[in-house]
Enzyme design. Sequence first.
Site, PDB file in Angstrom:
ATOM      1  CG  ASN A 159       5.194  51.067  80.662  1.00  0.00           C
ATOM      2  OD1 ASN A 159       5.959  51.997  80.546  1.00  0.00           O
ATOM      3  ND2 ASN A 159       3.896  51.191  80.542  1.00  0.00           N
ATOM      4  CG  HIS A 215      15.417  60.536  82.568  1.00  0.00           C
ATOM      5  ND1 HIS A 215      15.875  59.866  81.455  1.00  0.00           N
ATOM      6  CD2 HIS A 215      14.184  60.022  82.821  1.00  0.00           C
ATOM      7  CE1 HIS A 215      14.954  59.004  81.049  1.00  0.00           C
ATOM      8  NE2 HIS A 215      13.921  59.082  81.864  1.00  0.00           N
ATOM      9  CG  HIS A 230       5.300  55.472  80.758  1.00  0.00           C
ATOM     10  ND1 HIS A 230       6.006  54.293  80.831  1.00  0.00           N
ATOM     11  CD2 HIS A 230       6.201  56.411  80.383  1.00  0.00           C
ATOM     12  CE1 HIS A 230       7.273  54.519  80.508  1.00  0.00           C
ATOM     13  NE2 HIS A 230       7.407  55.804  80.253  1.00  0.00           N
ATOM     14  NE  ARG A 290       9.409  53.993  83.918  1.00  0.00           N
ATOM     15  CZ  ARG A 290      10.056  53.941  82.761  1.00  0.00           C
ATOM     16  NH1 ARG A 290      10.698  55.023  82.340  1.00  0.00           N
ATOM     17  NH2 ARG A 290      10.076  52.848  82.046  1.00  0.00           N
TER      18      ARG A 290
END
Length: 307
Positions: free
Chosen positions: A84, A183, A70, A66
């Site tokens: 976030n 995910h 980002h 993740r």
Amino acid sequence: MALSTTSFLFKFVTFTLSLWILFGTSSGQLSANFYARSCPRFRSIITRAVNSAVSSEARMGASLLRLHFHDCFVNASEKTAGPNSNSLRGFNVIDTIKTQLERQCAGVVSCADILSAAARDSVVALGGPSWNLVFGRRDSTTASLSAANSNLPSPASSLNALISSFSNQGFTANEMVALSGSHSIGQARCTTFRNRLNNDNNINSSFATSLRANCPTSGGDDNLAPLDASPASFDNRYFNDLQTQRGLLHSDQELFNGGTTDAQVRTYGSNSAAFARDFASAMVKMANLSPLTGSNGQVRTNCRRTN
């Protein structure tokens, strides 16, 4: 005179070669061997640290993936941005890696390249596919809160918003679905799926009931639930869960809700090899979103802030 000129040229060539060895490729081109001379052990240092962290806590693999995601979307991980806020774990692992690399080769390996390698190693550690990496990125000299808030998809995103968000970064809808398969690993906080439990109609009733026990209408914001039924294994279970309305986040279930991405979800649910191939390909593309190279940007000494 000739001897003096020869001596000067020898010193000049030696100095130039030393700079090339120290700083790697100077052309600004990304390369799999960018650090081969300037920091030859950087890959083993990262892999060892990631494997150790994931072995201690499988969820850390999802956190590191993740972080990279980002970072690529906004050129700098902005921890306080809405999507976030209170959710980006893994910084301690990155700090550890950066400290070890600084001891080996100070000021050489960028945080962007650390995140890229750590993400790949995390997926592999949890049974997922590998992909070829190139290095030589430099770090942003700014961290943009406004860019993070506008570019990063939220757990409440609609399908159109997801498609638009990824399209703005150059991804197709199919690539967006493949990347959403990240995910397959990890967990999410109650605060990110509480609205889905109480307001969405496209959620399996028994699934919702089981989640409400740990995610009440108020309180328990930080209570966790797995993003799919096998959160410690990178596989295609996520896509099968969506087909039975067991997507944890509203944005997850949007991928299979009578829209244009239903067919792709079915494909990945029935063909794990296709998902692994497409995910790896999309990750290569994501790692190369407008990278800073050459003299642009900086090599941060601390990945949490600019120099």
